[in-house]
Write an enzyme that holds these catalytic residues in place. Sequence first.
Site, PDB file in Angstrom:
ATOM      1  N   GLY A 190      -2.396  -0.640  16.230  1.00 41.68           N
ATOM      2  CA  GLY A 190      -2.123  -0.080  14.800  1.00 41.68           C
ATOM      3  C   GLY A 190      -2.639  -0.909  13.683  1.00 41.68           C
ATOM      4  O   GLY A 190      -1.947  -1.126  12.525  1.00 41.68           O
ATOM      5  N   GLY A 191      -3.752  -1.680  13.986  1.00 41.19           N
ATOM      6  CA  GLY A 191      -4.256  -2.558  13.044  1.00 41.19           C
ATOM      7  C   GLY A 191      -4.966  -1.806  11.676  1.00 41.19           C
ATOM      8  O   GLY A 191      -5.341  -2.806  10.821  1.00 41.19           O
ATOM      9  N   ALA A 192      -5.130  -0.609  11.511  1.00 41.46           N
ATOM     10  CA  ALA A 192      -5.602  -0.357  10.527  1.00 41.46           C
ATOM     11  C   ALA A 192      -4.401   0.791   9.671  1.00 41.46           C
ATOM     12  O   ALA A 192      -4.805   0.972   8.805  1.00 41.46           O
ATOM     13  CB  ALA A 192      -6.663   1.006  10.856  1.00 41.46           C
ATOM     14  N   GLY A 193      -3.386   0.420   9.992  1.00 42.78           N
ATOM     15  CA  GLY A 193      -2.394   0.872   9.236  1.00 42.78           C
ATOM     16  C   GLY A 193      -1.749  -0.282   8.149  1.00 42.78           C
ATOM     17  O   GLY A 193      -2.462  -1.412   7.844  1.00 42.78           O
ATOM     18  N   PHE A 194      -0.824   0.111   7.440  1.00 38.20           N
ATOM     19  CA  PHE A 194      -0.083  -0.892   6.498  1.00 38.20           C
ATOM     20  C   PHE A 194       0.066  -2.202   6.761  1.00 38.20           C
ATOM     21  O   PHE A 194      -0.456  -3.128   6.499  1.00 38.20           O
ATOM     22  CB  PHE A 194       0.990  -0.247   5.587  1.00 38.20           C
ATOM     23  CG  PHE A 194       1.575  -1.150   4.596  1.00 38.20           C
ATOM     24  CD1 PHE A 194       0.699  -1.942   3.857  1.00 38.20           C
ATOM     25  CD2 PHE A 194       2.973  -1.299   4.706  1.00 38.20           C
ATOM     26  CE1 PHE A 194       1.410  -2.789   2.827  1.00 38.20           C
ATOM     27  CE2 PHE A 194       3.702  -2.108   3.697  1.00 38.20           C
ATOM     28  CZ  PHE A 194       2.665  -2.607   2.814  1.00 38.20           C
ATOM     29  N   ILE A 195       1.013  -2.462   7.737  1.00 44.40           N
ATOM     30  CA  ILE A 195       1.570  -3.781   8.256  1.00 44.40           C
ATOM     31  C   ILE A 195       0.265  -4.388   9.105  1.00 44.40           C
ATOM     32  O   ILE A 195      -0.100  -5.414   9.215  1.00 44.40           O
ATOM     33  CB  ILE A 195       3.018  -3.668   8.809  1.00 44.40           C
ATOM     34  CG1 ILE A 195       3.961  -3.146   7.907  1.00 44.40           C
ATOM     35  CG2 ILE A 195       3.360  -5.341   9.135  1.00 44.40           C
ATOM     36  CD1 ILE A 195       5.200  -3.080   8.578  1.00 44.40           C
ATOM     37  N   GLY A 196      -0.157  -3.634  10.022  1.00 47.73           N
ATOM     38  CA  GLY A 196      -1.221  -3.770  10.979  1.00 47.73           C
ATOM     39  C   GLY A 196      -2.273  -4.391  10.213  1.00 47.73           C
ATOM     40  O   GLY A 196      -2.982  -5.571  10.486  1.00 47.73           O
ATOM     41  N   THR A 228      11.864  -2.187  13.883  1.00 48.59           N
ATOM     42  CA  THR A 228      12.436  -1.996  12.080  1.00 48.59           C
ATOM     43  C   THR A 228      13.995  -2.069  11.986  1.00 48.59           C
ATOM     44  O   THR A 228      14.466  -1.965  13.185  1.00 48.59           O
ATOM     45  CB  THR A 228      12.052  -0.342  11.673  1.00 48.59           C
ATOM     46  OG1 THR A 228      12.806  -0.244  10.490  1.00 48.59           O
ATOM     47  CG2 THR A 228      12.590   0.432  12.780  1.00 48.59           C
ATOM     48  N   ASP A 229      14.457  -2.266  10.863  1.00 49.82           N
ATOM     49  CA  ASP A 229      15.777  -2.334  10.869  1.00 49.82           C
ATOM     50  C   ASP A 229      16.445  -1.127  10.905  1.00 49.82           C
ATOM     51  O   ASP A 229      17.868  -1.328  11.079  1.00 49.82           O
ATOM     52  CB  ASP A 229      16.219  -3.142   9.509  1.00 49.82           C
ATOM     53  CG  ASP A 229      15.506  -2.662   8.240  1.00 49.82           C
ATOM     54  OD1 ASP A 229      14.935  -1.313   8.341  1.00 49.82           O
ATOM     55  OD2 ASP A 229      16.074  -3.038   7.072  1.00 49.82           O
TER      56      ASP A 229
END
Length: 354
Positions: A7-13, A133-134
């Site tokens: 998922g490295g093209a997502g926001f956090i990734g 996630t929380d």
Amino acid sequence: MRILVTGGAGFIGSAVCRYLVRETGHEVFNIDKLTYAGNPASLKAIDNDPRYHFYKADICDAAAIGAIFDEVQPDAVMHLAAESHVDRSIVGSRAFIETNVLGSHVMLEAARRRWNGLEGEAKAAFRFLHISTDEVYGSLGPDGLFTEDTPYDPSSPYSASKAASDHLAIAWHRTYGLPVVVSNCSNNYGPYHFPEKLIPLVILNALDGKPLPVYGDGSNIRDWLFVEDHARALLTILTTGRPGRTYNVGGRNERTNLQVVQTICDTLDKLRPAARPRRELITFVTDRPGHDHRYAIDATRLENELGWRAQENFDTGLEKTVRWYLENEWWWRPLRDGVYSGERLGLGAEEEKR
């Protein structure tokens, strides 16, 4: 270290990939399916770096993932790939179950095969970091904080799918001995955030003079974490966290949704004045089904045991974020025009048919 990131093209990734390559020098191997929320433009800063490698693949495809593991032979895995929008999960839960549960199973099995083939120091050093996630904890009352011992109580298809994947990750540690570490974070914000999420949506709608939708009365509370602080925390957990242990990552920045929107309006009015105050664009809309009232993270374990501290508070991080969107229309304009224009999601009453 050779780190496999999903998922490295997502926001956090993408924030994790940029941080690892630019600030730490680790070699990064990014697996991303490039769904609507995966954006190669978020990796432009490192795209030509010889330490960065990209694989377009679906984490549900066991054959493809196995082949990548064989080629990369990673020293560690940072598993971020997930469907992550609560509103989308309300009308289309199947994709969340497939990616977040079944995809996590594929990743855990591939990592277990890799780990079982290692020996000595390499085997002892291998780690699988499962990023969550929380929201798995459900909703807090007016007092208290989520700790690593808070019972799981998910409210949405999204949070239920993430809770399931968390349980799988810990089970793979307890059953097979796979050195898994789990992290649960509060709401992230910062540059390169896909414009369906609250903060970028409000920034871009406000720039366009469009209504700024606030669910219910705006009293729902979230704890906000600057994404670059989160990236640092994840590397800290990966390298020094204890297998079988969970670490909560939070910014200690509780704000009501209304306060967040008002602060964005005031920041934009300061940085790019408009004819009238942007607070006048705020519009209250029908609340989301199953909307948790309050999240707040206790990051004491991460701070005391591993020595991490957030560097940004909400005000400094938000101003950096607003300035980034003002200065980087090249990134968000194609998304705004061609992928997501700001319409409300999650209004459908029935599961989408697939």
